[in-house]
Motif scaffolding. Sequence first.
Motif, PDB file in Angstrom:
ATOM      1  N   ARG A   1       0.846  -1.199   0.000  1.00  0.00           N
ATOM      2  CA  ARG A   1       0.000   0.000   0.000  1.00  0.00           C
ATOM      3  C   ARG A   1       0.879   1.246   0.000  1.00  0.00           C
ATOM      4  N   VAL A   2       0.541   2.223  -0.831  1.00  0.00           N
ATOM      5  CA  VAL A   2       1.306   3.463  -0.948  1.00  0.00           C
ATOM      6  C   VAL A   2       0.461   4.619  -0.415  1.00  0.00           C
ATOM      7  N   ILE A   3       1.028   5.381   0.525  1.00  0.00           N
ATOM      8  CA  ILE A   3       0.345   6.532   1.118  1.00  0.00           C
ATOM      9  C   ILE A   3       1.180   7.771   0.796  1.00  0.00           C
ATOM     10  N   ALA A   4       0.620   8.682   0.003  1.00  0.00           N
ATOM     11  CA  ALA A   4       1.329   9.882  -0.427  1.00  0.00           C
ATOM     12  C   ALA A   4       0.967  11.054   0.477  1.00  0.00           C
ATOM     13  N   VAL A   5       1.980  11.811   0.881  1.00  0.00           N
ATOM     14  CA  VAL A   5       1.792  12.972   1.755  1.00  0.00           C
ATOM     15  C   VAL A   5       2.258  14.219   1.006  1.00  0.00           C
TER      16      VAL A   5
ATOM     17  N   ALA B   1      10.155  11.912  -2.133  1.00  0.00           N
ATOM     18  CA  ALA B   1       9.923  12.386  -3.501  1.00  0.00           C
ATOM     19  C   ALA B   1       9.822  13.895  -3.488  1.00  0.00           C
ATOM     20  N   ASP B   2      10.647  14.516  -2.669  1.00  0.00           N
ATOM     21  CA  ASP B   2      10.650  15.968  -2.513  1.00  0.00           C
ATOM     22  C   ASP B   2      11.759  16.555  -3.387  1.00  0.00           C
ATOM     23  N   ALA B   3      11.936  17.853  -3.324  1.00  0.00           N
ATOM     24  CA  ALA B   3      12.968  18.530  -4.093  1.00  0.00           C
ATOM     25  C   ALA B   3      14.355  18.105  -3.616  1.00  0.00           C
ATOM     26  N   ALA B   4      15.367  18.642  -4.273  1.00  0.00           N
ATOM     27  CA  ALA B   4      16.735  18.179  -4.031  1.00  0.00           C
ATOM     28  C   ALA B   4      17.188  18.375  -2.591  1.00  0.00           C
TER      29      ALA B   4
ATOM     30  N   TYR C   1       7.815  -4.984  -2.400  1.00  0.00           N
ATOM     31  CA  TYR C   1       8.649  -5.481  -1.316  1.00  0.00           C
ATOM     32  C   TYR C   1       8.177  -5.007   0.058  1.00  0.00           C
ATOM     33  N   PHE C   2       7.358  -3.966   0.108  1.00  0.00           N
ATOM     34  CA  PHE C   2       7.024  -3.326   1.370  1.00  0.00           C
ATOM     35  C   PHE C   2       5.518  -3.293   1.580  1.00  0.00           C
ATOM     36  N   ALA C   3       5.093  -3.627   2.786  1.00  0.00           N
ATOM     37  CA  ALA C   3       3.665  -3.612   3.096  1.00  0.00           C
ATOM     38  C   ALA C   3       3.099  -2.216   2.997  1.00  0.00           C
ATOM     39  N   VAL C   4       3.847  -1.219   3.491  1.00  0.00           N
ATOM     40  CA  VAL C   4       3.412   0.174   3.459  1.00  0.00           C
ATOM     41  C   VAL C   4       4.578   1.021   2.984  1.00  0.00           C
ATOM     42  N   THR C   5       4.312   1.904   2.023  1.00  0.00           N
ATOM     43  CA  THR C   5       5.281   2.897   1.584  1.00  0.00           C
ATOM     44  C   THR C   5       4.696   4.275   1.832  1.00  0.00           C
ATOM     45  N   VAL C   6       5.381   5.078   2.652  1.00  0.00           N
ATOM     46  CA  VAL C   6       4.972   6.456   2.911  1.00  0.00           C
ATOM     47  C   VAL C   6       5.815   7.353   2.018  1.00  0.00           C
ATOM     48  N   VAL C   7       5.158   8.099   1.129  1.00  0.00           N
ATOM     49  CA  VAL C   7       5.859   8.946   0.168  1.00  0.00           C
ATOM     50  C   VAL C   7       5.777  10.397   0.622  1.00  0.00           C
ATOM     51  N   ASP C   8       6.928  11.006   0.877  1.00  0.00           N
ATOM     52  CA  ASP C   8       7.001  12.428   1.203  1.00  0.00           C
ATOM     53  C   ASP C   8       7.131  13.185  -0.111  1.00  0.00           C
ATOM     54  N   CYS C   9       6.005  13.655  -0.660  1.00  0.00           N
ATOM     55  CA  CYS C   9       5.986  14.287  -1.979  1.00  0.00           C
ATOM     56  C   CYS C   9       6.483  15.727  -1.916  1.00  0.00           C
TER      57      CYS C   9
ATOM     58  N   GLU D   1       4.773  18.334 -10.564  1.00  0.00           N
ATOM     59  CA  GLU D   1       4.414  17.190 -11.413  1.00  0.00           C
ATOM     60  C   GLU D   1       4.546  15.873 -10.680  1.00  0.00           C
ATOM     61  N   VAL D   2       5.644  15.718  -9.914  1.00  0.00           N
ATOM     62  CA  VAL D   2       5.821  14.470  -9.164  1.00  0.00           C
ATOM     63  C   VAL D   2       4.741  14.328  -8.108  1.00  0.00           C
ATOM     64  N   ALA D   3       4.382  15.428  -7.448  1.00  0.00           N
ATOM     65  CA  ALA D   3       3.325  15.378  -6.434  1.00  0.00           C
ATOM     66  C   ALA D   3       1.997  14.972  -7.059  1.00  0.00           C
ATOM     67  N   ARG D   4       1.667  15.517  -8.218  1.00  0.00           N
ATOM     68  CA  ARG D   4       0.409  15.160  -8.871  1.00  0.00           C
ATOM     69  C   ARG D   4       0.407  13.687  -9.263  1.00  0.00           C
ATOM     70  N   THR D   5       1.551  13.200  -9.763  1.00  0.00           N
ATOM     71  CA  THR D   5       1.644  11.781 -10.130  1.00  0.00           C
ATOM     72  C   THR D   5       1.515  10.890  -8.903  1.00  0.00           C
ATOM     73  N   ALA D   6       2.205  11.261  -7.829  1.00  0.00           N
ATOM     74  CA  ALA D   6       2.143  10.462  -6.603  1.00  0.00           C
ATOM     75  C   ALA D   6       0.735  10.444  -6.026  1.00  0.00           C
ATOM     76  N   MET D   7       0.074  11.577  -6.007  1.00  0.00           N
ATOM     77  CA  MET D   7      -1.285  11.653  -5.465  1.00  0.00           C
ATOM     78  C   MET D   7      -2.262  10.841  -6.304  1.00  0.00           C
ATOM     79  N   ASP D   8      -2.057  10.842  -7.617  1.00  0.00           N
ATOM     80  CA  ASP D   8      -2.978  10.140  -8.511  1.00  0.00           C
ATOM     81  C   ASP D   8      -2.781   8.637  -8.464  1.00  0.00           C
TER      82      ASP D   8
END
Length: 387
Positions: A144-148, A181-184, A257-265, A271-278
């Motif tokens: 499961r992927v949870i985007a923040v 998945a944040d900026a540099a 590989y992972f039961a839960v992935t928390v994505v720090d967008c 663009e990456v945030a919109r892709t991650a949220m979608d």
Amino acid sequence: MTQGDWQHDVLRELRQDAAAGEPPAHDQPGLSPSTAPAASTATPIEPRGDLPARSAGPFPQAGQGSQQPAVPAAHHPQLPIVTPESMRTIDPRLARAMGHPLQGDSMARRSGRSLRKLTASASQEVAEETRLARLVQQPVTTGRVIAVTSIRGGVGKTTTSALLARTFNHYRHDPVLALEADAALGTLPVRLGAESVRWTCRELAQILTPSMQLTDVTGYLVPVADGGWLLPASQGRVGAPLGTPTYRTVSLSLRRYFAVTVVDCETLPGEVARTAMDTAHARVVVAPMTAEGVGGTRVVLDWLARLPHSALATTVVALTANSPDMTLDLKAATAHLRETGVTVVALPYDRHLAQGGPIHTAQLGQATRRAATSLAAEAMERAVRVR
């Protein structure tokens, strides 16, 4: 959905990216059924002591991998793979200036809570903790992927991501990944207490293959002190930001590989945030407890209502307080956001979080720990709705 079908779906998504001009980092001839997580019938474990225990899950346990793994030559024979240098997340001179971590609750608040425990029954509190633990511990058969994300920086998005990752690591026994998945110049490695980082999304995307096992993958990740794994977006230096093709390749490949992935967008409308949220199974939108923050977040929720996959039904709003003297009417602000159909969880002001630097769970205030568990439970409950 069978395990094989799930893996072929991941493969098909990566090939669709390649056909659309976003080539994945490797050509995937097929996915081995042996790498798919097995279905679980485990039930949540009853709580122990003041915090509920973690439950076993369908995903295998992994030992802490080396930070200098040997790169199999067969992965990408046409490209020379150079092991990146390890970079410290905080300059040692700055680390000395950080001081000792503060307690989230003041001495007066801790004393008052102890007195209330002498007169109030704890049965309701224990029952609520047990309920939340069961939601966080729900078994999953696919990752499961949870985007923040948030509408602007500095509102606690990365702090909320770190709190979620630590909460899932505390309650679950299956592997949990914190993916930046944040900026540099993202700060998730610092908040999770990583002293140094080596491999990033960009390098890992070049060597991932379907034949890799969990123990192979974790060799390229940063082990988190309290459990779980971290993959940073960069080494904290100014450079090219994380791109959408790289994010899709890494997120789609690693989630098996992972039961839960928390994505720090990154913040919206990146663009990456919109892709991650979608593409996420659940979404957390972080907003400050201000009139501007609540108003802007309402606009984002109206945008999410137009996304596919019932985006609002799988979205939670986290309202963060950056001061102990917030004047916003929390009840009215929550009602305004709930008109869209989302759930709202308030994260209170916490001296330990406001201090910056690594988050130590034991130093958090009691209300913060309870709110973080509630947020994780709400996000997980929505993530498992997506089939």
